[in-house]
Design a protein around this motif. Structure first.
Motif, PDB file in Angstrom:
ATOM      1  N   ALA A 740       0.817  -1.219   0.000  1.00 36.77           N
ATOM      2  CA  ALA A 740       0.000   0.000   0.000  1.00 36.77           C
ATOM      3  C   ALA A 740       0.845   1.260   0.000  1.00 36.77           C
ATOM      4  O   ALA A 740       0.402   2.324  -0.454  1.00 36.77           O
ATOM      5  CB  ALA A 740      -0.916  -0.003   1.233  1.00 36.77           C
ATOM      6  N   GLN A 741       2.065   1.148   0.516  1.00 33.19           N
ATOM      7  CA  GLN A 741       2.936   2.323   0.550  1.00 33.19           C
ATOM      8  C   GLN A 741       3.503   2.601  -0.842  1.00 33.19           C
ATOM      9  O   GLN A 741       3.617   1.699  -1.669  1.00 33.19           O
ATOM     10  CB  GLN A 741       4.086   2.117   1.539  1.00 33.19           C
ATOM     11  CG  GLN A 741       3.666   1.956   2.972  1.00 33.19           C
ATOM     12  CD  GLN A 741       3.250   0.524   3.291  1.00 33.19           C
ATOM     13  OE1 GLN A 741       3.347  -0.360   2.444  1.00 33.19           O
ATOM     14  NE2 GLN A 741       2.739   0.310   4.506  1.00 33.19           N
ATOM     15  N   PRO A 742       3.881   3.830  -1.084  1.00 31.88           N
ATOM     16  CA  PRO A 742       4.398   4.171  -2.417  1.00 31.88           C
ATOM     17  C   PRO A 742       5.806   3.625  -2.631  1.00 31.88           C
ATOM     18  O   PRO A 742       6.520   3.257  -1.693  1.00 31.88           O
ATOM     19  CB  PRO A 742       4.388   5.702  -2.420  1.00 31.88           C
ATOM     20  CG  PRO A 742       4.464   6.098  -0.983  1.00 31.88           C
ATOM     21  CD  PRO A 742       3.751   5.029  -0.221  1.00 31.88           C
ATOM     22  N   GLU A 763      12.181  13.217  -8.448  1.00 34.63           N
ATOM     23  CA  GLU A 763      11.017  12.850  -9.246  1.00 34.63           C
ATOM     24  C   GLU A 763      10.080  12.003  -8.384  1.00 34.63           C
ATOM     25  O   GLU A 763      10.529  11.191  -7.572  1.00 34.63           O
ATOM     26  CB  GLU A 763      11.426  12.067 -10.492  1.00 34.63           C
ATOM     27  CG  GLU A 763      12.306  12.861 -11.438  1.00 34.63           C
ATOM     28  CD  GLU A 763      11.607  14.079 -11.994  1.00 34.63           C
ATOM     29  OE1 GLU A 763      10.357  14.006 -12.173  1.00 34.63           O
ATOM     30  OE2 GLU A 763      12.284  15.103 -12.229  1.00 34.63           O
ATOM     31  N   PRO A 764       8.743  12.169  -8.548  1.00 32.31           N
ATOM     32  CA  PRO A 764       7.798  11.398  -7.716  1.00 32.31           C
ATOM     33  C   PRO A 764       7.860   9.921  -8.070  1.00 32.31           C
ATOM     34  O   PRO A 764       8.284   9.534  -9.169  1.00 32.31           O
ATOM     35  CB  PRO A 764       6.446  12.018  -8.071  1.00 32.31           C
ATOM     36  CG  PRO A 764       6.629  12.610  -9.421  1.00 32.31           C
ATOM     37  CD  PRO A 764       8.054  13.069  -9.482  1.00 32.31           C
ATOM     38  N   PRO A 765       7.472   9.072  -7.145  1.00 33.65           N
ATOM     39  CA  PRO A 765       7.545   7.624  -7.416  1.00 33.65           C
ATOM     40  C   PRO A 765       6.572   7.241  -8.537  1.00 33.65           C
ATOM     41  O   PRO A 765       5.491   7.811  -8.675  1.00 33.65           O
ATOM     42  CB  PRO A 765       7.165   6.995  -6.076  1.00 33.65           C
ATOM     43  CG  PRO A 765       6.399   8.056  -5.356  1.00 33.65           C
ATOM     44  CD  PRO A 765       6.982   9.360  -5.797  1.00 33.65           C
ATOM     45  N   LEU A 766       6.985   6.255  -9.305  1.00 42.91           N
ATOM     46  CA  LEU A 766       6.108   5.753 -10.362  1.00 42.91           C
ATOM     47  C   LEU A 766       5.004   4.861  -9.775  1.00 42.91           C
ATOM     48  O   LEU A 766       3.902   4.773 -10.320  1.00 42.91           O
ATOM     49  CB  LEU A 766       6.932   4.987 -11.389  1.00 42.91           C
ATOM     50  CG  LEU A 766       8.024   5.794 -12.110  1.00 42.91           C
ATOM     51  CD1 LEU A 766       8.754   4.906 -13.107  1.00 42.91           C
ATOM     52  CD2 LEU A 766       7.428   6.998 -12.815  1.00 42.91           C
ATOM     53  N   TYR A 767       5.334   4.186  -8.672  1.00 42.21           N
ATOM     54  CA  TYR A 767       4.338   3.339  -7.997  1.00 42.21           C
ATOM     55  C   TYR A 767       3.766   4.146  -6.840  1.00 42.21           C
ATOM     56  O   TYR A 767       4.463   4.511  -5.892  1.00 42.21           O
ATOM     57  CB  TYR A 767       4.995   2.055  -7.503  1.00 42.21           C
ATOM     58  CG  TYR A 767       4.048   1.146  -6.777  1.00 42.21           C
ATOM     59  CD1 TYR A 767       3.147   0.334  -7.484  1.00 42.21           C
ATOM     60  CD2 TYR A 767       4.030   1.095  -5.382  1.00 42.21           C
ATOM     61  CE1 TYR A 767       2.266  -0.491  -6.817  1.00 42.21           C
ATOM     62  CE2 TYR A 767       3.162   0.254  -4.711  1.00 42.21           C
ATOM     63  CZ  TYR A 767       2.268  -0.535  -5.435  1.00 42.21           C
ATOM     64  OH  TYR A 767       1.386  -1.363  -4.775  1.00 42.21           O
ATOM     65  N   LYS A 768       2.472   4.462  -6.936  1.00 45.25           N
ATOM     66  CA  LYS A 768       1.854   5.355  -5.970  1.00 45.25           C
ATOM     67  C   LYS A 768       1.303   4.629  -4.746  1.00 45.25           C
ATOM     68  O   LYS A 768       1.013   5.258  -3.729  1.00 45.25           O
ATOM     69  CB  LYS A 768       0.700   6.124  -6.634  1.00 45.25           C
ATOM     70  CG  LYS A 768       1.109   6.981  -7.818  1.00 45.25           C
ATOM     71  CD  LYS A 768       2.036   8.092  -7.385  1.00 45.25           C
ATOM     72  CE  LYS A 768       2.256   9.105  -8.493  1.00 45.25           C
ATOM     73  NZ  LYS A 768       3.002   8.550  -9.618  1.00 45.25           N
ATOM     74  N   GLY A 769       1.121   3.292  -4.808  1.00 41.10           N
ATOM     75  CA  GLY A 769       0.568   2.554  -3.684  1.00 41.10           C
ATOM     76  C   GLY A 769      -0.939   2.675  -3.618  1.00 41.10           C
ATOM     77  O   GLY A 769      -1.637   2.810  -4.633  1.00 41.10           O
ATOM     78  N   VAL A 816      15.039  10.619  -0.182  1.00 42.49           N
ATOM     79  CA  VAL A 816      13.645  11.053  -0.184  1.00 42.49           C
ATOM     80  C   VAL A 816      12.742   9.825  -0.091  1.00 42.49           C
ATOM     81  O   VAL A 816      12.999   8.792  -0.720  1.00 42.49           O
ATOM     82  CB  VAL A 816      13.320  11.860  -1.468  1.00 42.49           C
ATOM     83  CG1 VAL A 816      11.881  12.363  -1.418  1.00 42.49           C
ATOM     84  CG2 VAL A 816      14.292  13.019  -1.625  1.00 42.49           C
ATOM     85  N   GLN A 817      11.690   9.959   0.719  1.00 39.69           N
ATOM     86  CA  GLN A 817      10.664   8.925   0.821  1.00 39.69           C
ATOM     87  C   GLN A 817       9.297   9.572   0.602  1.00 39.69           C
ATOM     88  O   GLN A 817       9.024  10.650   1.139  1.00 39.69           O
ATOM     89  CB  GLN A 817      10.698   8.267   2.209  1.00 39.69           C
ATOM     90  CG  GLN A 817      11.955   7.446   2.462  1.00 39.69           C
ATOM     91  CD  GLN A 817      12.030   6.957   3.895  1.00 39.69           C
ATOM     92  OE1 GLN A 817      12.377   7.731   4.767  1.00 39.69           O
ATOM     93  NE2 GLN A 817      11.673   5.687   4.117  1.00 39.69           N
ATOM     94  N   ALA A 818       8.494   8.917  -0.196  1.00 41.77           N
ATOM     95  CA  ALA A 818       7.135   9.402  -0.437  1.00 41.77           C
ATOM     96  C   ALA A 818       6.200   8.885   0.662  1.00 41.77           C
ATOM     97  O   ALA A 818       6.404   7.805   1.223  1.00 41.77           O
ATOM     98  CB  ALA A 818       6.652   8.960  -1.808  1.00 41.77           C
ATOM     99  N   VAL A 819       5.170   9.665   0.935  1.00 41.59           N
ATOM    100  CA  VAL A 819       4.213   9.316   1.991  1.00 41.59           C
ATOM    101  C   VAL A 819       2.802   9.386   1.405  1.00 41.59           C
ATOM    102  O   VAL A 819       2.459  10.343   0.702  1.00 41.59           O
ATOM    103  CB  VAL A 819       4.343  10.285   3.192  1.00 41.59           C
ATOM    104  CG1 VAL A 819       3.329   9.917   4.275  1.00 41.59           C
ATOM    105  CG2 VAL A 819       5.751  10.276   3.745  1.00 41.59           C
ATOM    106  N   ASN A 820       2.017   8.323   1.685  1.00 44.34           N
ATOM    107  CA  ASN A 820       0.595   8.379   1.343  1.00 44.34           C
ATOM    108  C   ASN A 820      -0.215   7.983   2.570  1.00 44.34           C
ATOM    109  O   ASN A 820       0.332   7.876   3.683  1.00 44.34           O
ATOM    110  CB  ASN A 820       0.272   7.507   0.125  1.00 44.34           C
ATOM    111  CG  ASN A 820       0.538   6.037   0.372  1.00 44.34           C
ATOM    112  OD1 ASN A 820       0.836   5.636   1.489  1.00 44.34           O
ATOM    113  ND2 ASN A 820       0.431   5.227  -0.673  1.00 44.34           N
TER     114      ASN A 820
END
Length: 1378
Positions: A740-742, A763-769, A816-820
């Protein structure tokens, strides 16, 4: 971090006598090979070696494979850790090759191989004594490889559970061997936790020293020090400290002037005093386990400033050749920089021994760099140096030669050394074996060994036999065609069999012969030489051809050219450079280079240069070659380095999305794309992914097998070709992401790096979760730390962040880590390490307004590759709105223009240069205040105004013309002027002349006869292209009236000067005698000219005039109020008249009096003391005194005195006094007179005490007594006339007043006889009035009458003459008057 612990069991190895074993660090068990009945016979050593070969898998062509693949023996790198297994086998891979080499030399390799290969079993691998079967584990977990005696067990994706003891065992008919290793798998701490083949090499052979810094070119100056240094990544071990420095391939040694040092990881060469001989290519060479490492840099030594401006640079490479007993040959190289004036000669100086005294010994012409030096003393040591001369002066001296000692070079040839008796020698001279010689034989083979324009070097062979005595030589010459021989004059005896002839005449041929002499006599002359003449002037070598220049680095270019013919005479080449747009050529090298290729460093990036080359020989520096084509200094195009930093960005069942970082070296060109290869873990070969270059750094690979592991590698492509192959990526499992996480962000990079701040992008992750990205968490890691720390406490919503408050000089990495909504996703690959510093050449965005009035932002990057593009962004959100801006790109420059500047354009503008190896970026924040200033400037440019330097100015010319003029900036030839006067355009005419000088920006109007008609408004309307200006002048009211009067006065003055006139007006001055002189001067006079002085409109005859000099003078001897008034001097003749007026009233009069008083005060005499009848008088004489302008004060013993009963003070025109009445002892002391004239004060003192007081008092008493006598003495005070005329019969009365105490006796006398008072004579006394009356006078009464008065103090007589005339006659006195 090391994960293996190697255990050595050396006791077993020490018991083995055969030391050519495999040096395995694990325990090894061996058995001796049994003998065999085969036809091949082998020794026990051969069998032992064969046992080692049993580990080798069966190969059909062992020898061929060994040759083709031996160089590829290394532990493969897998995954992020790239841990190699086999351990001790890796350590001995070099020894295995050595063993194989020995085997090939000593035995029949094929026969031995056939025997042992048939009986080999294994090898087999065990984990904790359990045999490893790859089929029982996940695919790709274990990989076993046996290649040429090197067995490898590879464990993929290690986990802590893989920690164990691993054993490998092999058997054959002759024995068995085993090896083990204990593997400890620790928690993952990054790439550094693993090992690759380089780390194993370091374990085997020690640390490998790397260069941390790159040697940079050094630009030194002659006579000044320089340092060339580089640092290493770690301290060089003692065993590797054999650091060597070379210059142009020659090993450098330590000397007084040169120090070779190593300290604190830094190796350096320090030269305390540089010479041009120190110029060259310096190379440092450091030994290492894998071969020596080296790097090079060029050191340039420029000429020191000349003692005299324009003098040339100093010569160099001064060397001594053909050193004999009393002569030698000196050579040198000419300087590269002659400072614009050719070399006309050289001065040679010598220094004997260590005296330090340099003296000129020879002068050589400018066309040669070779000269014989004669007249030297045998056994003495000398040093030489050379100076170059041009028309401007003499250069600094060159570097001195090494010390040379004058000796016979053939002395050693005449001796034979015979060894005997354990190292002892006997020297036998050739003369000892010859017959006894008394008078020497003639020399032989007289010849010219060297012929030059300025000299001939004559050589001959010594007499044979020579004898033991020292020889000298006498030379004789004869002009060809003559039988007469004359001795050649020499300053000192010639001791060497050669002599330089310096005084031969050009064009004549000579023959020479030589006589030898010793102490016994003179030999016969030798055979004459062949005819000898002076040589032709040496010619310089032609210039090199085909000078070509190529790009090299961003600060250097490479040059090449064709070698010139005549290499035997060539000393090298000088290179000269010139920046395009300049006229002056600069020297590149000051020491000739022999090669026809050279890299020129130290150039300005982005600038264009041209080059030329000159050949250097003993004849001097040749002509310049043709100029090279201009070249722009930029990085040369080369193939790129390898991409790196592979990351898995998304994964499906049968596909993966891979991203990577661009090459660190792009090769100076645009990256056109990438070629990818993939490798499935179980497959032996790599497979290409794409056949056409991928233009992006993110690529989706399809048709993969789910659950399999894949690794990837890539090559970049640019215009130069395909670049280096990258290292394999980690093993990525093809397994669909369902978390579920990006996924991880990618392409984390920094730009706009400064000392404490930078801009971070990703750049933002390609897999958004499971949900949308709500923000990003940024972490930072300092160099040397293993901890990642949060950079900011809150989430970052954008894909960029301005990072500030970093510590200068430190290195940082960012992640960098993306958060959803599900949580924090996978971390990105860390960014490259970023060093926080202000780069000296960092560029910033320039903001301004261009010539068209457009507001712009410009960024210049001279170091940018040709293919680079400038990417602009606003607020880091993407390119600016094309509706609002226009971008214009030029070579190395980009310009963003705001179309209609407004508040909508406020914000942060950033620019980045693509395809550059280093980050080239900048940003600028456009504020409202700055935009307002730019808009105002834009308006001024779009509506340009001709710059006004000076507004309307008014001058009155000599003839009274009025000149109106103004000045503006320089105008173009097309500029226009319209001059408007009272709303009507004014055109140039004889009375109103208009001048318009566009070059000077001058507008001029000259009005000949300025009058009332010229009152009004003058307007100059100027236009030059778009630029305009209008300047107005109003000449009305008071300003016009004042100008009109001044013009008329100037016109009158001019007319006045046509006749006699005053050149110096009336002026006053005060002389030292306190006289006031009024002076003036006239000119243009003639004999008839009349000069007059006037005072108060009345002519003053006291004035003077000198017709010869034209000087007028009026002297006022004693200035007073009667002299106050107006003075005038006039000059006139038939041509006209002129006058000058001086008003000596008011302030002018005050000024004259003040000056008079000032000079008078300075002229005051010292105080004098005088006794008077009233008391003592103290006074000072002055040349002038005025009570209104000179103030006086008297002081007695510093106490101011005031006038009273006993003290009186006063002044006259020439005296200032103090009168002390009835003096007493209390009046003694110091008296001071203070004279004040405005600001000036003069003080005079007198001491009234002692003898001075006594003398003054005695004089006072004496005069007082005399005054009493004089007062009481009988006197006739007044009354009697000198003459009394009376007619007959009249009554004469004569009355006078007398005085005296006591009352005097009175006697009247007539003709000196007493008068008898009777009849007509009667005397009457009433007090002091005495009257004598004569009634009815007659002629007998005429005569001289007198009154005689007398008392005890004295007497006095008063006389009168009485004349009596008859009726009708005229008195005699009246007749005399007629």
């Amino acid at each position: 971090m090391e994960i293996h612990r190697l255990e050595h069991r050396s006791e077993e190895e020490q018991r083995e006598e055969r030391q050519r074993s495999l040096h395995m660090s694990s325990a090894t068990k061996r058995r001796t090979f049994r003998t065999s009945e085969e036809e091949e016979q082998f020794s026990s050593l051969d069998y032992s070696l064969a046992a080692a070969l049993a580990l080798t898998a069966t190969e059909t062509s062992w020898e061929a494979k060994l040759r083709s693949e031996a160089s590829a023996l290394e532990v493969e790198k897998r995954g992020e850790k790239r841990v190699g297994f086999g351990n001790d086998w890796e350590k001995i891979e070099i020894d295995i090759l050595n063993v194989c080499h020995l085997l090939r030399e000593r035995v029949d390799r094929k026969a031995l191989w056939r025997r042992v290969s048939r009986r080999t079993q294994g090898p087999n691998s065990y984990k904790n004594d359990m045999r490893i079967d790859p089929r029982l584990f996940p695919a790709g977990k274990y990989r076993m490889k046996n290649q040429f005696g090197l067995y490898t067990l590879e464990i993929r994706r290690c986990a802590v559970e893989d920690s164990a003891t691993y054993t490998v065992m092999v058997k054959n008919a002759y024995g068995q061997a085993s090896s083990f290793a204990k593997v400890l798998v620790r928690k993952y701490l990054g790439k550094e936790a693993g090992f690759d083949s380089e780390i194993f090499k370091r374990l085997l052979l020690g640390p490998d020293v790397e260069f941390e810094s790159v040697l940079q070119p050094v630009f030194a100056r002659e006579k000044e020090p320089f340092i060339l240094a580089c640092t290493f990544t770690q301290d060089v071990p003692d065993g590797q400290r054999n650091i060597q420095w070379f210059r142009d391939g020659m090993l450098l040694q330590q000397s007084k002037r040169r120090q070779l040092q190593y300290l604190d990881r830094q190796a350096s060469v320090k030269v305390s005093c540089a010479y041009k001989e120190d110029e060259g290519l310096y190379t440092i060479r450091v030994p290492s386990p894998f071969g020596s490492k080296e790097q090079s840099a060029y050191v340039f030594v420029r000429d020191a400033p000349a003692e005299k401006a324009g003098a040339p640079g100093s010569p160099l490479n001064v060397q001594c050749h053909d050193v004999n007993r009393d002569c030698l040959i000196l050579t040198w190289a000419p300087p590269s920089d002659t400072r614009g004036s050719p070399i006309i000669g050289y001065t040679i100086e010598r220094c004997q021994g260590d005296s330090g005294v340099w003296e000129t010994c020879h002068e050589a012409p400018g066309g040669t760099c070779r000269c014989p030096i004669r007249g030297l003393v045998e056994g003495q040591s000398y040093r030489f140096r050379v100076r170059a001369i041009n028309r401007a002066g003499t250069s600094l001296p060159s570097k001195a030669t090494e010390m040379v000692t004058m000796q016979d070079p053939r002395e050693a040839e005449r001796k034979t050394v015979i060894p005997f008796d354990l190292g002892r020698n006997i020297a036998v001279s050739k003369a000892d074996t010859e017959d006894s010689v008394i008078i020497p034989s003639p020399p032989t083979n007289v010849r010219a060994s060297e012929t030059r324009q300025a000299y001939v070097l004559l050589s001959w062979d010594e007499p044979s036999p020579r004898g033991k005595e020292d020889l000298t030589y006498l030379l004789e010459k004869s002009v060809v065609g003559s039988d007469a021989w004359e001795a050649v004059s020499t300053e000192t005896p010639v001791k060497s069999p050669r002599f330089a002839l310096l005084d031969l005449e050009k064009g004549k041929a000579y023959r020479f012969r030589v006589r030898a002499a010793n102490q016994y006599g003179l030999s016969d002359p030798s055979e004459p030489s062949e005819p000898i003449t002076l040589g032709d002037p040496p010619a310089t070598l032609p210039p090199p051809a085909q000078v070509q220049v190529f790009r090299d680095t961003k600060t250097s270019v490479s040059l090449s050219w064709d070698h010139v013919k005549g290499d035997s005479e060539l000393l090298g080449y000088y290179i000269y450079s010139r920046e395009v747009g300049t006229a002056e050529w600069q020297t590149v090298n000051n020491k000739p280079i022999k090669s026809n290729k050279f890299s020129v460093p130290g150039l300005k990036t982005g600038k264009e240069y041209m080059f030329c080359v000159r050949s250097v020989s003993e004849a001097g520096v040749g002509e310049s070659s043709a100029e090279s084509a201009p070249v722009t200094v930029k990085q040369a195009i080369a193939t790129p380095s390898a991409p790196y930093g592979f990351a898995l960005l998304a994964c499906g069942k049968n596909d993966m999305v891979i991203g990577w970082k661009p090459p660190k070296r792009r090769g100076g060109g645009k990256i056109l794309g990438y070629f990818l290869d993939q490798h499935e873990e179980s497959e032996p070969k790599w497979q290409p992914v794409n056949h056409q270059p991928v233009p992006t750094r993110v690529y989706k690979i399809t048709d993969l097998q789910e659950g399999h592991f894949y690794e990837f590698r890539a090559r970049a492509v640019n215009w130069a070709g395909v670049g280096e192959l990258s290292e394999p990526s980690d093993l990525f499992e093809c397994k669909e992401w369902t978390m579920a996480q990006p996924g991880p962000p990618y392409d984390v990079r920094a730009s706009e790096v400064r000392a404490s701040s930078l801009m971070l992008y990703w750049e933002p992750p390609l897999y958004k979760g499971a949900g949308i990205i709500t923000g990003y968490r940024i972490s930072v890691q300092e160099e040397g730390s293993e901890t990642w720390k949060p950079l900011v406490s809150d989430l970052v919503s954008a894909t960029h962040l301005r990072v500030s408050d970093l510590e200068p000089g430190k290195c940082y990495r960012f992640q960098v880590q993306a958060v959803n909504s599900a949580g924090i996703g996978q971390p990105s690959l860390p960014s490259d390490s970023v060093l926080m510093e202000d780069k000296p050449d960092a560029r910033e965005i320039k903001v301004g307004v261009d010539e068209e009035g457009s507001v712009f932002m410009a960024f210049e990057a001279p170091e940018a590759p040709d293919s680079s593009e400038f990417e602009w962004a606003k607020d880091y959100a993407g390119p600016p709105d094309p509706q609002r801006v226009t971008v214009k790109d030029d070579v190395c420059r980009s310009k963003l223009i705001l179309k209609e500047p407004s508040k909508e354009d406020l914000g942060i503008y950033s620019v980045t240069v693509t395809d550059a190896d280093e980050d080239i970026s900048a940003s600028h924040t456009l504020t409202e205040e700055e935009l307002d200033k730019l808009k105002k400037l834009s308006h001024e440019i779009k509506n340009p105004i001709i710059k006004l330097i000076s507004g309307w100015n008014i001058d009155i010319l000599d003839h009274g013309e009025v000149r109106l003029w103004l000045e503006v900036e320089k105008l173009s030839p097309a500029a226009e002027l319209h001059l408007i006067f009272n709303d009507k355009e004014l055109f140039s005419s004889p009375t109103h002349k208009i001048n318009f000088d566009r070059e000077k920006g001058l507008v001029e109007l000259i009005i000949q006869n300025f009058s009332d008609e010229d009152m009004g408004t003058y307007t100059a309307q100027l236009q030059d292209g778009k630029a305009k200006n209008q300047i107005t002048l109003a000449l009305v009211d008071d300003s016009f009236d004042k100008l009109l009067r001044a013009s008329a006065a100037k016109r009158r003055d001019w007319k006045r000067k046509q006749g006699p006139h005053f050149v110096e007006p009336l002026q006053w001055k005060v002389t030292e005698e306190c006289e006031v002189h009024l002076t003036c001067k006239v000119t243009n006079t003639k004999k008839e000219s009349r000069f007059q002085w006037f005072f108060q409109k009345k002519e003053n005859p006291k004035g003077q005039y000198d017709a010869q000099t034209g000087d007028g003078l009026l002297v006022i001897s004693e200035m007073s109020k009667k002299d106050k008034g107006t003075y005038r001097a006039a000059i006139s003749d038939d041509r006209g008249e002129d006058d000058t007026v001086l008003d000596l009233t008011g302030e002018a009069y005050d000024a004259v009096l003040n000056e008079l008083c000032r000079i008078s005060a300075l002229s005051a005499t010292p105080l004098k003391i005088q006794g008077t009848e009233e008391g003592i008088r103290i006074f000072s004489k002055v040349k002038f005194f005025d009570v209104d302008y000179m103030k006086t004060s008297w002081y007695h013993k510093e106490k101011r005195l005031e006038s009273g009963d006993r003290l009186k003070s006063g002044s006259t025109l020439d005296e200032i006094w103090l009168h002390i009445l009835d003096p007493k002892d209390s009046d003694k002391g110091k008296y001071t007179l203070e004279i004040s004239t405005g600001k000036d004060i003069r003080k005079l003192t007198a001491d009234l005490s002692g003898q001075a007081f006594d003398d003054a008092l005695a004089e006072h008493q004496k005069l007082k007594q005399a005054a009493i006598i004089e007062k009481n003495r009988a006197k006739v005070v007044k009354g009697l006339p000198d003459v009394a005329t009376i007619m007959e019969d009249k009554t004469l009365c004569l009355t006078c007043i007398i005085s005296g105490d006591p009352s005097p006796e009175i006697t009247w006398l007539k003709n000196d006889q007493p008068v008898a008072f009777h009849d007509r004579y009667r005397m009457e006394v009433k007090g002091t009035v005495v009257t004598i009356t004569i009634e009815r006078v007659c002629s007998e009464d005429s005569g001289r009458y007198g009154i005689f008065v007398k008392n005890k103090y004295g007497s006095e007589t008063g006389l009168v003459t009485v004349s009596v005339f008859k009726h009708g006659e005229e008195p005699k006195e009246l007749r005399k008057q007629k």
